[in-house]
Scaffold this motif. Structure first.
Motif, PDB file in Angstrom:
ATOM      1  N   ALA A  17     -24.716  18.834  56.138  1.00  0.00           N
ATOM      2  CA  ALA A  17     -25.743  17.679  55.568  1.00  0.00           C
ATOM      3  C   ALA A  17     -25.211  17.082  54.392  1.00  0.00           C
ATOM      4  O   ALA A  17     -24.300  17.614  53.469  1.00  0.00           O
ATOM      5  N   THR A  18     -25.541  15.973  54.217  1.00  0.00           N
ATOM      6  CA  THR A  18     -25.006  15.183  52.804  1.00  0.00           C
ATOM      7  C   THR A  18     -25.728  15.807  51.885  1.00  0.00           C
ATOM      8  O   THR A  18     -26.860  16.435  51.800  1.00  0.00           O
ATOM      9  N   ALA A  19     -25.091  15.348  50.636  1.00  0.00           N
ATOM     10  CA  ALA A  19     -25.698  15.961  49.255  1.00  0.00           C
ATOM     11  C   ALA A  19     -27.273  15.479  49.045  1.00  0.00           C
ATOM     12  O   ALA A  19     -28.231  16.247  48.703  1.00  0.00           O
ATOM     13  N   THR A  20     -27.685  14.297  49.578  1.00  0.00           N
ATOM     14  CA  THR A  20     -28.811  13.424  49.537  1.00  0.00           C
ATOM     15  C   THR A  20     -29.961  14.406  50.271  1.00  0.00           C
ATOM     16  O   THR A  20     -31.101  14.632  49.870  1.00  0.00           O
ATOM     17  N   GLN A  21     -29.483  14.762  51.457  1.00  0.00           N
ATOM     18  CA  GLN A  21     -30.054  15.178  52.666  1.00  0.00           C
ATOM     19  C   GLN A  21     -30.440  16.825  51.889  1.00  0.00           C
ATOM     20  O   GLN A  21     -31.567  17.466  52.175  1.00  0.00           O
ATOM     21  N   VAL A  22     -29.206  17.394  51.442  1.00  0.00           N
ATOM     22  CA  VAL A  22     -29.673  18.883  51.103  1.00  0.00           C
ATOM     23  C   VAL A  22     -30.554  18.809  49.750  1.00  0.00           C
ATOM     24  O   VAL A  22     -31.353  19.692  49.696  1.00  0.00           O
ATOM     25  N   ALA A  23     -30.546  17.908  48.836  1.00  0.00           N
ATOM     26  CA  ALA A  23     -31.328  17.683  47.570  1.00  0.00           C
ATOM     27  C   ALA A  23     -32.980  17.545  48.068  1.00  0.00           C
ATOM     28  O   ALA A  23     -33.769  18.216  47.682  1.00  0.00           O
ATOM     29  N   ALA A  24     -33.109  16.665  49.036  1.00  0.00           N
ATOM     30  CA  ALA A  24     -34.547  16.568  49.605  1.00  0.00           C
ATOM     31  C   ALA A  24     -34.980  17.571  50.250  1.00  0.00           C
ATOM     32  O   ALA A  24     -36.060  18.003  50.030  1.00  0.00           O
ATOM     33  N   ARG A  25     -34.072  18.292  50.950  1.00  0.00           N
ATOM     34  CA  ARG A  25     -34.433  19.420  51.805  1.00  0.00           C
ATOM     35  C   ARG A  25     -35.094  20.639  50.986  1.00  0.00           C
ATOM     36  O   ARG A  25     -35.904  21.281  51.142  1.00  0.00           O
ATOM     37  N   ALA A  26     -33.875  20.795  49.979  1.00  0.00           N
ATOM     38  CA  ALA A  26     -34.472  21.811  48.999  1.00  0.00           C
ATOM     39  C   ALA A  26     -35.707  21.712  48.293  1.00  0.00           C
ATOM     40  O   ALA A  26     -36.619  22.636  48.298  1.00  0.00           O
ATOM     41  N   GLY A  71     -24.922  20.964  43.082  1.00  0.00           N
ATOM     42  CA  GLY A  71     -23.402  21.005  42.946  1.00  0.00           C
ATOM     43  C   GLY A  71     -23.227  22.029  44.291  1.00  0.00           C
ATOM     44  O   GLY A  71     -23.885  22.594  44.883  1.00  0.00           O
ATOM     45  N   ARG A  72     -21.850  21.999  44.775  1.00  0.00           N
ATOM     46  CA  ARG A  72     -21.312  22.644  45.821  1.00  0.00           C
ATOM     47  C   ARG A  72     -20.979  24.064  45.495  1.00  0.00           C
ATOM     48  O   ARG A  72     -20.531  24.468  44.512  1.00  0.00           O
ATOM     49  N   ALA A  73     -21.356  24.836  46.399  1.00  0.00           N
ATOM     50  CA  ALA A  73     -21.005  26.431  46.304  1.00  0.00           C
ATOM     51  C   ALA A  73     -19.925  26.721  47.453  1.00  0.00           C
ATOM     52  O   ALA A  73     -19.825  25.787  48.168  1.00  0.00           O
ATOM     53  N   ASP A  74     -19.562  27.829  47.052  1.00  0.00           N
ATOM     54  CA  ASP A  74     -18.534  28.396  48.346  1.00  0.00           C
ATOM     55  C   ASP A  74     -19.147  28.137  49.688  1.00  0.00           C
ATOM     56  O   ASP A  74     -18.460  27.873  50.708  1.00  0.00           O
ATOM     57  N   ASP A  75     -20.284  28.844  49.895  1.00  0.00           N
ATOM     58  CA  ASP A  75     -20.836  28.834  50.975  1.00  0.00           C
ATOM     59  C   ASP A  75     -22.355  27.947  51.196  1.00  0.00           C
ATOM     60  O   ASP A  75     -23.138  28.008  52.361  1.00  0.00           O
ATOM     61  N   GLY A  76     -22.378  26.942  50.590  1.00  0.00           N
ATOM     62  CA  GLY A  76     -23.551  25.993  50.478  1.00  0.00           C
ATOM     63  C   GLY A  76     -23.588  25.024  49.395  1.00  0.00           C
ATOM     64  O   GLY A  76     -22.806  24.457  48.932  1.00  0.00           O
ATOM     65  N   TRP A  77     -24.801  25.042  48.980  1.00  0.00           N
ATOM     66  CA  TRP A  77     -25.127  24.369  47.878  1.00  0.00           C
ATOM     67  C   TRP A  77     -26.051  24.854  47.039  1.00  0.00           C
ATOM     68  O   TRP A  77     -26.641  25.648  47.116  1.00  0.00           O
TER      69      TRP A  77
END
Length: 132
Positions: free
Chosen positions: A49-58, A77-83
């Protein structure tokens, strides 16, 4: 006349008319069957997923879990296994809204944006300066 008939028959069976009614022996077409690997395309791994998609989904998943409305995404922010996503939510609505109680949540997701966990980092009144 008998010869003409015989000749006519002979010419009709040897001519184009007879050949068009008969099928020429066909060569066997090469088999189009392919190994099982190629028959069905490999299932591609879901795209990240893109950063925008991740933020909205979270923010959406946090709302579904807590029932608290997201005010906005304040960190990503990016983490080792996700966001890791920081989401500000309204904990308690008050009148006037400048006295609302807000909270900052940290949401961790996998690469595809699916929630793996969350925790509240702090609570504060809207408009109060924080220790940022």
């Amino acid at each position: 006349m008998a010869e003409k008939r015989t000749g006519a028959r002979k010419s009709s069976s040897d001519g184009d008319d007879g050949a068009s009614s008969r099928k020429a022996p066909s060569k066997k077409a090469p088999s189009r069957k392919t190994p099982a690997k190629r028959a069905a395309p490999k299932a591609e791994a879901p795209r990240r997923a893109t950063a925008t998609q991740v933020a909205a989904r979270a923010a959406q998943q946090l709302l579904e879990l807590t029932g608290k409305e997201a005010e906005g995404v304040t960190g990503l922010g990016r983490a080792d296994d996700g966001w890791t996503v920081e989401v500000e939510v309204v904990e308690v609505r008050r009148i006037p809204n400048t006295t609302d109680v807000l909270a900052l949540y940290e949401v961790t997701t996998d690469d595809h944006g699916d929630l793996m966990g969350y925790r509240r980092l702090r609570r504060y009144t809207r408009g109060t300066p924080g220790g940022e």
